[in-house]
Design an enzyme around this catalytic site. Structure first.
Site, mmCIF file in Angstrom:
data_model
loop_
_atom_site.group_PDB
_atom_site.id
_atom_site.type_symbol
_atom_site.label_atom_id
_atom_site.label_comp_id
_atom_site.label_asym_id
_atom_site.label_seq_id
_atom_site.Cartn_x
_atom_site.Cartn_y
_atom_site.Cartn_z
ATOM 1 N N GLU A 106 -12.108 -0.126 -10.240
ATOM 2 C CA GLU A 106 -11.646 -1.107 -11.235
ATOM 3 C C GLU A 106 -12.489 -1.138 -12.513
ATOM 4 O O GLU A 106 -11.957 -1.218 -13.628
ATOM 5 C CB GLU A 106 -11.587 -2.500 -10.609
ATOM 6 C CG GLU A 106 -10.410 -2.719 -9.686
ATOM 7 C CD GLU A 106 -10.557 -2.027 -8.347
ATOM 8 O OE1 GLU A 106 -9.535 -1.774 -7.678
ATOM 9 O OE2 GLU A 106 -11.716 -1.719 -7.967
ATOM 10 N N ASP A 149 -4.514 -10.153 -7.966
ATOM 11 C CA ASP A 149 -4.777 -9.249 -9.095
ATOM 12 C C ASP A 149 -3.579 -8.518 -9.698
ATOM 13 O O ASP A 149 -3.191 -8.740 -10.841
ATOM 14 C CB ASP A 149 -5.874 -8.244 -8.718
ATOM 15 C CG ASP A 149 -5.643 -7.568 -7.369
ATOM 16 O OD1 ASP A 149 -4.558 -7.732 -6.780
ATOM 17 O OD2 ASP A 149 -6.561 -6.862 -6.890
ATOM 18 N N GLU A 198 0.826 -1.215 0.000
ATOM 19 C CA GLU A 198 0.000 0.000 0.000
ATOM 20 C C GLU A 198 0.854 1.256 0.000
ATOM 21 O O GLU A 198 0.532 2.244 -0.680
ATOM 22 C CB GLU A 198 -0.942 0.001 1.213
ATOM 23 C CG GLU A 198 -1.984 -1.105 1.227
ATOM 24 C CD GLU A 198 -3.079 -0.917 0.181
ATOM 25 O OE1 GLU A 198 -3.063 0.115 -0.526
ATOM 26 O OE2 GLU A 198 -3.934 -1.800 0.061
#
Length: 566
Positions: free
Chosen positions: A443, A310, A178
């Site tokens: 997304e 992902d 992150e």
């Protein structure tokens, strides 16, 4: 001009000496011949003078054009200046882009008023929360969005905070993933756009604090590190394992940092990860989500293009693009193409509507579940489709379009027209919401942006506009934007995620901007939608010698917009 040419040809006929030599009075004829030859010389001198005048005129015009070009190039580096585009701008696109820009201003002004310098805004309680250790996550995440939208005043105030108040010496257990995609990526992107070295210096500072995470026997990084003390470890709930996405989604940022600083250590750390994963890469290119950082081997665990898997696959493609698709980065493309073969084995279609979706896999068992997070895949596939031959390219582009239709229907299938966190698929029932919250994720909009850029099909703009209107209707409140606890009931939560400003609104803005704004042949987006300059990579690079040469030059091509709303 025709008359002039006729007169000249007549003179030339009578000035031919043989015309007179056959006649008497040769002296007179010689005199006439002399006069006529004088006419010929005069004609030729006139033509030369006319030619010289025309050349001089053209030289003058060339000098004017060169001066104009120099003036335009001087303007390109100024904050918020949108460089001219030859692409006509649709009036509807202009209106929609301004609406998205106004939404960004509303979100930013709310953050500035109630949570300035803190990580995220809680709009309902009108307070800030340091969910990322007090690194100013929303502010740093928003820098390039402010810049691209031309919000100069807001950008300059944020820049001053970064220069004077952003401090990474925090006794905080930070997520390496992150922190990299939001903070390192946000700072590097803003440096590439603005060429302001304060952002590069800050990016180097935080990256240096993250580097000890890669000091493992295999080179697979630990996923948590204390920013002040430099002690890395993995979260307890993974059983000491590293997570695939968290370990394979730092390459873009750290390679870019080596290119910008001339220091190879950042690239060396993150590329060792890919070397290790390539050594154990299966034929179908699908890796389980847990990896042992000591042995560098995978553990029995799910395979998914959703949470925790992902962006690893995304970065295989994008590092190839970042390196300008040279032979040095070819192995990234080869790994990605293997993964796309594996993805095809996970594709299923619903009944009765034949929605295309991506299953999750555990061992030999498939689960008919797809995360909204996996809706980045249509955009990724569309972006990578052009690297195939014609037949394969069309096959993958068609798959991208089918998946995008499914993701759009994640939104359209709920009462609020906002998507849930994940969906299950049942025979004869198409799709149903699983986890029903919506936290302002980007997304699907991201994939619509890529598909519009790749195909030019304005349908994707219409879908994006519908999603934006649903956010405006359900998530906008007086003090910012909030997610929904339930997309069926519309009950609101109390968090404005930093990625709503960094990704969701940025992709919506670009969806209604000309393709020359952040062109995809010059920029590559990290997984937090931070654009990084594409810099070709070659064999035998020595960053110590080429760091300054590879410093990207700003040529942000776009349209020049009015700033009445800034």
């Amino acid at each position: 001009m025709a008359r002039t040419r006729s007169s000249s040809s007549s003179r030339l006929r009578y000035c031919n000496p043989s015309y007179y030599l056959k006649r008497p009075k040769r002296l007179a004829m010689l005199f006439i011949a002399f006069v006529c030859l004088s006419f010929v010389v005069w004609d030729r001198q006139t033509l030369v003078r006319e030619h010289e005048v025309e050349v001089t005129k053209l030289k003058g015009e060339l000098i004017e054009l060169r001066n104009s070009l120099e003036e335009l190039e001087k303007d390109e580096g100024k904050v918020g200046k949108k460089i001219r585009s030859d692409v006509p701008d649709d009036p509807i696109d202009i209106q929609r882009r301004e609406k998205v820009k106004e939404a960004m201003l509303h979100a930013w002004n709310s953050y500035e008023k109630y949570a300035w310098g803190q990580d995220e805004l809680q709009p309902q309680s009108k307070s800030g929360v340091n969910s990322f250790g007090g690194l100013g996550a929303t502010l740093v995440d928003s820098l390039d969005t402010l810049y691209i939208m031309g919000l100069d005043e807001q950008f300059q105030k944020a820049r001053e905070w970064v220069a004077n108040s952003l401090d990474f010496n925090k006794n905080y257990e930070a997520s390496v993933f992150e922190t990299t995609i939001r903070v390192v990526g946000g700072l590097l992107s803003t440096y590439d756009l603005s060429e302001d070295k304060v952002f590069l210096d800050k990016a180097k500072d935080i990256a240096d604090r993250l580097l000890p995470a890669w000091d493992t026997p295999s080179g697979i990084p630990y996923n948590i590190i204390n920013l002040a003390q430099g002690r890395p470890h993995n979260p307890g709930w993974t059983g000491g394992e590293s997570i695939l996405a968290d370990s394979g989604t730092e390459q873009l940022e750290f390679i870019a940092l080596s290119q910008r600083t001339g220091d190879p250590k950042y690239q060396q750390k993150v590329e060792k990860v890919i070397t290790q994963l390539n050594n154990i890469f299966p034929d179908d290119g699908l890796l389980p989500i847990y990896i042992d950082p000591h042995r560098g081997s995978t553990s029995y665990s799910p395979i998914t293009f959703g949470a925790m898997g992902d962006s690893f696959y995304e970065y295989l493609l994008k590092v190839w693009i970042q390196g300008n698709k040279t032979s040095v980065v070819r192995h990234y493309r080869e790994m990605w193409e293997k993964s796309m073969k594996g993805l095809l084995s996970l594709i299923r279609r619903t009944t009765p509507s034949s929605f295309t979706y991506i299953c999750e896999k555990n061992g030999d068992s498939l689960t008919d579940k797809m995360d909204e997070l996996a809706c980045f895949a249509p955009g990724m596939i569309a972006l990578g489709s052009s690297g195939y031959g014609p037949d394969e390219s069309q096959k993958f582009l068609s798959l991208a379009e089918e998946l995008a239709w499914t993701c759009y229907n994640f939104y359209q299938s709920t009462p609020t027209k906002l998507a849930g966190e994940n969906y299950f698929f049942h025979v004869g029932q198409d799709m149903s919401v699983g986890t029903s919250w919506n936290i302002l994720r980007p997304e699907t909009v991201e994939s619509l942006f890529y598909l519009w850029r790749v195909t030019g099909n304005k349908t994707y703009q219409e879908w994006g506009w519908n999603i934006f209107q649903a956010f405006e209707k359900n998530s906008r409140i007086e003090s910012g934007y909030v997610g929904l606890k339930d997309v069926n009931s519309g009950v609101k939560d109390n968090m404005m995620q930093s990625f709503f400003l960094a990704e969701t609104l940025k992709y919506l803005y670009l969806l209604f901007s000309p393709p020359s704004v952040i062109p995809l042949d010059e920029w590559v987006f990290n997984t937090e939608a931070h654009p990084l300059r594409i810099v070709p990579r070659h064999d035998g690079e020595d960053f110590k010698n080429t760091g300054e040469k590879q410093k990207p030059k700003l040529k942000l091509r776009g349209r020049k917009e009015g700033r009445s709303r800034d």
